[in-house]
Design a protein around this motif. Structure first.
Motif, PDB file in Angstrom:
ATOM      1  N   GLY A 212      10.335  -1.124   8.231  1.00 14.35           N
ATOM      2  CA  GLY A 212      10.559  -0.997   9.665  1.00 14.35           C
ATOM      3  C   GLY A 212      10.769   0.420  10.166  1.00 14.35           C
ATOM      4  N   LYS A 213      10.726   1.419   9.289  1.00 10.99           N
ATOM      5  CA  LYS A 213      10.870   2.819   9.716  1.00 10.99           C
ATOM      6  C   LYS A 213       9.540   3.316  10.266  1.00 10.99           C
ATOM      7  N   THR A 214       9.624   4.227  11.233  1.00 12.19           N
ATOM      8  CA  THR A 214       8.433   4.824  11.831  1.00 12.19           C
ATOM      9  C   THR A 214       8.411   6.313  11.515  1.00 12.19           C
ATOM     10  N   TYR A 215       7.260   6.810  11.108  1.00 11.24           N
ATOM     11  CA  TYR A 215       7.086   8.217  10.772  1.00 11.24           C
ATOM     12  C   TYR A 215       6.155   8.861  11.786  1.00 11.24           C
ATOM     13  N   LEU A 216       6.596   9.950  12.392  1.00 14.47           N
ATOM     14  CA  LEU A 216       5.780  10.749  13.307  1.00 14.47           C
ATOM     15  C   LEU A 216       5.514  12.084  12.619  1.00 14.47           C
ATOM     16  N   VAL A 217       4.258  12.367  12.355  1.00 16.45           N
ATOM     17  CA  VAL A 217       3.891  13.594  11.650  1.00 16.45           C
ATOM     18  C   VAL A 217       2.964  14.400  12.544  1.00 16.45           C
ATOM     19  N   PRO A 218       3.296  15.665  12.821  1.00 17.61           N
ATOM     20  CA  PRO A 218       2.412  16.502  13.641  1.00 17.61           C
ATOM     21  C   PRO A 218       1.057  16.696  12.958  1.00 17.61           C
TER      22      PRO A 218
ATOM     23  N   PRO B 271       7.191  22.148   0.352  1.00 16.60           N
ATOM     24  CA  PRO B 271       7.000  21.726  -1.045  1.00 16.60           C
ATOM     25  C   PRO B 271       7.138  20.217  -1.245  1.00 16.60           C
ATOM     26  N   ARG B 272       7.670  19.515  -0.276  1.00 19.17           N
ATOM     27  CA  ARG B 272       7.880  18.078  -0.402  1.00 19.17           C
ATOM     28  C   ARG B 272       6.802  17.318   0.359  1.00 19.17           C
ATOM     29  N   GLU B 273       6.646  16.064  -0.006  1.00 16.85           N
ATOM     30  CA  GLU B 273       5.706  15.203   0.689  1.00 16.85           C
ATOM     31  C   GLU B 273       6.432  13.953   1.161  1.00 16.85           C
ATOM     32  N   ILE B 274       5.845  13.277   2.133  1.00 22.80           N
ATOM     33  CA  ILE B 274       6.389  12.015   2.634  1.00 22.80           C
ATOM     34  C   ILE B 274       5.711  10.905   1.848  1.00 22.80           C
ATOM     35  N   SER B 275       6.508  10.014   1.279  1.00 19.87           N
ATOM     36  CA  SER B 275       5.971   8.925   0.485  1.00 19.87           C
ATOM     37  C   SER B 275       6.651   7.631   0.888  1.00 19.87           C
ATOM     38  N   PHE B 276       5.839   6.596   1.190  1.00 17.69           N
ATOM     39  CA  PHE B 276       6.395   5.305   1.581  1.00 17.69           C
ATOM     40  C   PHE B 276       5.373   4.205   1.367  1.00 17.69           C
ATOM     41  N   GLU B 277       5.823   2.955   1.441  1.00 19.83           N
ATOM     42  CA  GLU B 277       4.950   1.798   1.326  1.00 19.83           C
ATOM     43  C   GLU B 277       4.786   1.161   2.699  1.00 19.83           C
ATOM     44  N   THR B 278       3.593   0.690   2.989  1.00 15.69           N
ATOM     45  CA  THR B 278       3.310   0.073   4.272  1.00 15.69           C
ATOM     46  C   THR B 278       2.568  -1.244   4.061  1.00 15.69           C
TER      47      THR B 278
ATOM     48  N   LEU C 216       2.922   6.334  11.833  1.00 13.12           N
ATOM     49  CA  LEU C 216       2.750   5.325  10.800  1.00 13.12           C
ATOM     50  C   LEU C 216       4.071   4.615  10.578  1.00 13.12           C
ATOM     51  N   ALA C 217       4.019   3.339  10.220  1.00  5.66           N
ATOM     52  CA  ALA C 217       5.228   2.550   9.983  1.00  5.66           C
ATOM     53  C   ALA C 217       5.239   2.058   8.541  1.00  5.66           C
ATOM     54  N   ASP C 218       6.440   2.022   7.934  1.00  5.61           N
ATOM     55  CA  ASP C 218       6.532   1.515   6.571  1.00  5.61           C
ATOM     56  C   ASP C 218       6.892   0.035   6.563  1.00  5.61           C
ATOM     57  N   SER C 219       6.973  -0.544   5.387  1.00 13.64           N
ATOM     58  CA  SER C 219       7.218  -1.977   5.266  1.00 13.64           C
ATOM     59  C   SER C 219       8.668  -2.360   5.543  1.00 13.64           C
TER      60      SER C 219
ATOM     61  N   MET D 253       0.847  -1.168   0.000  1.00  6.64           N
ATOM     62  CA  MET D 253       0.000   0.000   0.000  1.00  6.64           C
ATOM     63  C   MET D 253       0.896   1.235   0.000  1.00  6.64           C
ATOM     64  N   ASP D 254       0.697   2.110  -0.959  1.00  2.68           N
ATOM     65  CA  ASP D 254       1.453   3.361  -1.038  1.00  2.68           C
ATOM     66  C   ASP D 254       0.747   4.434  -0.219  1.00  2.68           C
ATOM     67  N   ILE D 255       1.531   5.177   0.556  1.00  5.06           N
ATOM     68  CA  ILE D 255       1.018   6.280   1.375  1.00  5.06           C
ATOM     69  C   ILE D 255       1.783   7.545   0.986  1.00  5.06           C
ATOM     70  N   ARG D 256       1.050   8.643   0.768  1.00  9.82           N
ATOM     71  CA  ARG D 256       1.669   9.951   0.538  1.00  9.82           C
ATOM     72  C   ARG D 256       1.054  10.930   1.523  1.00  9.82           C
ATOM     73  N   ILE D 257       1.911  11.663   2.227  1.00 13.16           N
ATOM     74  CA  ILE D 257       1.451  12.618   3.231  1.00 13.16           C
ATOM     75  C   ILE D 257       1.950  14.000   2.845  1.00 13.16           C
TER      76      ILE D 257
END
Length: 74
Positions: A47-53, A11-18, A42-45, A1-5
């Motif tokens: 093993g990284k963890t993303y903390l977004v305010p 100007p940039r976005e966070i993009s990862f697969e989970t 949120l965690a990606d596939s 599953m692709d996630i874009r935040i």
């Protein structure tokens, strides 16, 4: 599953697969926004963890769970 935040004022976005499903991602984001939490986790596939305010969230785009085809389709 692709996630874009999308992040406000960036100007940039966070993009990862989970490996989470679309409903799980929606539930995590909705819980953080409705519950007044200060960040979304949120965690990606890999093993990284993303903390977004939550105050900086512009959008969260949840991709489809469809597998991509490789090669030519006839």
């Amino acid at each position: 599953m692709d996630i874009r935040i999308g992040i406000t004022n960036s100007p940039r976005e966070i993009s990862f697969e989970t490996s989470q499903t679309a409903t799980e991602v929606e539930a995590v984001v909705a819980d953080a926004l409705d519950g007044g939490k200060s960040y979304v986790t949120l965690a990606d596939s890999k093993g990284k963890t993303y903390l977004v305010p939550t105050a900086s969230l512009a959008y969260v785009e949840v991709g489809s769970e469809e597998n991509r085809r490789v090669g030519f389709v006839s």
